[in-house]
Each structure stands twice: as C-alpha cells, then as structure tokens.
Design a protein around this motif. Structure first.
Motif: not given
Length: 187
Positions: A94-120
């Motif tokens: 829908e973002t692509a339909r309604v807009g000529r350009v879409g800008i999306v940002a979200f928390p990146n779960f693969a960030h290294w501190p997150n990976r370390l927490s999951v490893l623990r």
C-alpha cells in the motif's frame, strides 16, 4: 530524524503512517518545505500533532489505505510502524501504491547486541527495543536482510538503504552494526 529527512525531496507531498506526535512532519515542513498528512491512532499523539499544526487523520492502519488514490503522495513514510502491524506486507504494498517513493525504518533485530542477548538465551532489551518480550508493542521483529528480501519479493526497488546507530548513518555491515534499518523504496 535528520538522516530520514534528507531522503525526502524538498517540497514533497508526504504521508506519514504512524506519525506519532508529528515531530518528523514538523521538521519536514520547516526544513524541507514539505506538505502532507500524518496518520495516527493514539489520541494523545493526535492531539500533539494538532498542537504542532500538523494535519493528522486518526485512522487504524490495520484497515489499509483505501481512502487514498494511487500515487497521491510523493513520499510515504513508515518510521517505526511496520513492526506494529499485523498486515506488514500488505501495508508495504500500500505504501508503494499510494506513494511514488516509500521510506521505511524499523528496529534491526540482527544488530550485534541483540544477537548477543539471544546467544545468552534471552530476548534483547536495548534502548532501541526497550521492552520485555511479554510486554512489547512490536508484533514482529525483522532484520535489515529480511527487509531486503521482502522488498524484492514485492517488486520494490531499493533506491537507498543504510542503518542508523546513535544518530549516525551506518553503510558498512548495517545488518550487524546498526540498531535501525532504513530503506528508500520505489516500484
């Protein structure tokens, strides 16, 4: 906000999905001479937008963007919204339909501190993901690489992509080194 604002062309007509208190739209209006609307569900945030002079519609994004015609905005923003939606893939289309350009940002779960927490053996609790697993408003978690694949699957072209960490753009190994993933997309 500055890194995201730089992706928006001057004078663009913008739709901000899940605009929060309207701070980004206010910045875009003031510094980039943009016009547009925010969509927000939370009563307090709608009031904050009104106080800032931001045009805001109180809508539930789970119902989609049927009220808007194809390509009716230059830019559609989804900043920290996608991870809260049950219909994330539908809203991306829908973002692509309604807009000529879409800008999306979200928390990146693969960030290294997150990976370390999951490893623990624990789900991460960070400044970017400040909730326990049982009380998070996030319905899903995703990674920079996951989103690249989702964009491709939906026929979207990535015009620009980077990570953000402590207010700085991360272009080298963003899936590992950035707590936020940012994508500029086009059909």
């Amino acid at each position: 906000m500055q890194s995201i604002a730089r992706l928006v062309p001057e004078g663009a007509h913008v739709l901000d999905l899940g605009c929060g208190d309207g701070a980004l739209l206010e910045l875009l209006r003031r510094e980039r001479r943009c016009t547009g609307y925010g969509i927000e569900i939370d009563d307090a945030n709608v009031l904050a937008c009104v106080r800032r002079g931001i045009s805001v519609l109180q809508l539930n994004l789970h119902q989609g963007l049927r009220a808007f015609q194809d390509q009716s905005f230059d830019v559609v923003l989804q900043i920290d919204t996608l991870q809260h939606l049950r219909n994330a893939e539908v809203m991306l289309r829908e973002t692509a339909r309604v807009g000529r350009v879409g800008i999306v940002a979200f928390p990146n779960f693969a960030h290294w501190p997150n990976r370390l927490s999951v490893l623990r053996g624990r789900m991460p609790v960070t400044r970017r993901l400040p909730y326990q697993w049982y009380d998070t408003p996030n319905i899903r978690v995703g990674t920079y690489k996951d989103f690249e694949a989702l964009a491709r699957k939906n026929g979207l072209r990535v015009q620009d992509a980077f990570g953000l960490e402590n207010g700085r753009e991360v272009r080298a190994l963003p899936n590992l080194r950035a707590s936020t993933a940012v994508f500029k997309l086009q059909r």
